[in-house]
Design an enzyme around this catalytic site. Structure first.
Site, PDB file in Angstrom:
ATOM      1  CG  ASP A  58      -0.366   0.044   2.520  1.00 31.92           C
ATOM      2  OD1 ASP A  58       0.876  -0.061   2.603  1.00 31.92           O
ATOM      3  OD2 ASP A  58      -1.093   0.192   3.530  1.00 31.92           O
ATOM      4  CG  ASP A  97       0.367  -3.920   2.192  1.00 34.00           C
ATOM      5  OD1 ASP A  97       0.063  -4.580   3.199  1.00 34.00           O
ATOM      6  OD2 ASP A  97       1.167  -2.966   2.206  1.00 34.00           O
ATOM      7  CE  LYS A 126       3.043  -5.573   4.001  1.00 37.15           C
ATOM      8  NZ  LYS A 126       2.437  -4.499   4.815  1.00 37.15           N
ATOM      9  CD  GLU A 128       0.403  -1.383   8.138  1.00 38.61           C
ATOM     10  OE1 GLU A 128       0.037  -0.589   9.054  1.00 38.61           O
ATOM     11  OE2 GLU A 128       0.942  -0.987   7.079  1.00 38.61           O
ATOM     12  CD  GLU A 194       7.771  -0.165   7.547  1.00 41.90           C
ATOM     13  OE1 GLU A 194       6.814  -0.904   7.240  1.00 41.90           O
ATOM     14  OE2 GLU A 194       7.997   0.928   7.007  1.00 41.90           O
TER      15      GLU A 194
HETATM   16  O1  KIV Z   1       3.541  -1.074   1.641  1.00 36.55           O
HETATM   17  C1  KIV Z   1       4.713  -1.458   1.662  1.00 36.55           C
HETATM   18  O2  KIV Z   1       5.503  -1.240   0.733  1.00 36.55           O
HETATM   19  C2  KIV Z   1       5.166  -2.179   2.845  1.00 36.55           C
HETATM   20  C3  KIV Z   1       6.604  -2.542   2.945  1.00 36.55           C
HETATM   21  C4  KIV Z   1       7.449  -1.354   3.156  1.00 36.55           C
HETATM   22  C5  KIV Z   1       6.850  -3.590   3.957  1.00 36.55           C
HETATM   23  O3  KIV Z   1       4.376  -2.475   3.688  1.00 36.55           O
END
Ligand code: KIV
Length: 277
Positions: A58, A97, A126, A128, A194
């Protein structure tokens, strides 16, 4: 027999990398690199050079869509990018994401949106957060959606953190480890760490059996991830200290655009050598 990542990328096989391959790599102590990608050309190129996992991050909010943070990014914004990366590649694991607001409401909401990403070609998602998103992770995994966790400086929480600061210092480190273990128990296949202290990232990586993927988390994680425009020096500015720029695309592209515009202005492009008399 599972191929190692080198075999997969030696061109011996053209099958897609799976979460199992990434787990096997950890079990063998073999490190690997993930990059973000948001479009066909970079996805094809990163596939060609052997990047085993591509994250349609994202971070597209900052890199593609012109937002200051990732908070405004929506599922509708992400779907075409995920589709483009997935259909332009045959080998890397494609991770979509899940944007802010697409999974926090309920496990059912998370599943609904994750399914949309898998339906356009992603192999995993993914999201968070740690213990607060466990019900979401559990339902996704039970439903057949591989989940990559993301802890530490989780950019979707920038408004709660009050800025982009190192996370997991002191006692917060123990909490982060608890979160990581909980994600593993819930079935996550890997966890991004991160901007956390390097010693904490190393500790988490040793405690977890699943792979950790670091960004600004030092050398002790099982894998690394970078935003591709940072890695290649296209994003303006120096970026954070942990960043290594492997090229200076900003200068190369800027020079090319300037040269092209200059030649058009002075009439030296196009000419006879381009087929015109
Ligand atoms: O959105 C993204 O690019 C990320 C990475 C930096 C891990 O979450």
């Amino acid at each position: 027999m599972t191929d190692d990542l080198k075999t997969l990328y030696g061109g011996v096989t053209s099958r897609r990398v799976t979460t199992r391959d990434l787990q096997d790599a950890k079990d063998r102590g073999e490190k690997w690199a993930m990059l973000t990608s948001y479009d066909m050309l970079t996805a094809q190129l990163f596939d060609e050079v052997g990047i085993p996992a591509l994250l349609v991050g994202d971070s597209a909010g900052n890199i593609v869509l012109g937002y200051e943070t990732t908070v405004p990014v929506t599922v509708e914004d992400m779907i075409p990018l995920v589709r483009a990366v997935a259909r332009s590649t045959t080998r890397p694991l494609v991770v979509a994401d899940m944007p802010f607001g697409s999974y926090q409401e309920s496990p059912a909401q998370a599943l609904h949106n994750a399914v949309r990403f898998l339906q356009v070609g992603a192999q995993a998602v993914k999201l968070e957060g740690g213990r607060r998103v466990l019900p979401q992770v559990e339902l996704l995994v039970e439903s057949g959606v591989p989940v990559m966790g993301h802890l530490g400086l989780t950019p979707q929480s920038v408004n709660t953190f009050g800025g982009y600061r190192v996370q997991g210092r002191g006692e917060a480190g123990d909490q982060l480890l608890e979160d990581a273990l909980a994600l593993q128990t819930a079935g996550a296949f890997s966890v991004v760490l991160e901007v956390v202290p390097a010693d904490l990232a190393e500790r988490v990586s040793k405690e977890l059996t699943i792979p950790t993927i670091g960004i600004g988390a030092g050398p002790g994680t099982d894998a690394q991830v970078l935003v591709w425009t940072d890695m290649a020096g296209l994003t303006p500015g120096n970026g954070p200290k942990f960043l290594k720029r492997y090229a200076d695309l900003r200068t190369v592209l800027g020079d090319a655009a300037r040269a092209y515009a200059g030649e058009v202005r002075e009439g030296s492009y196009p000419t006879a050598e381009h087929g015109y008399s």
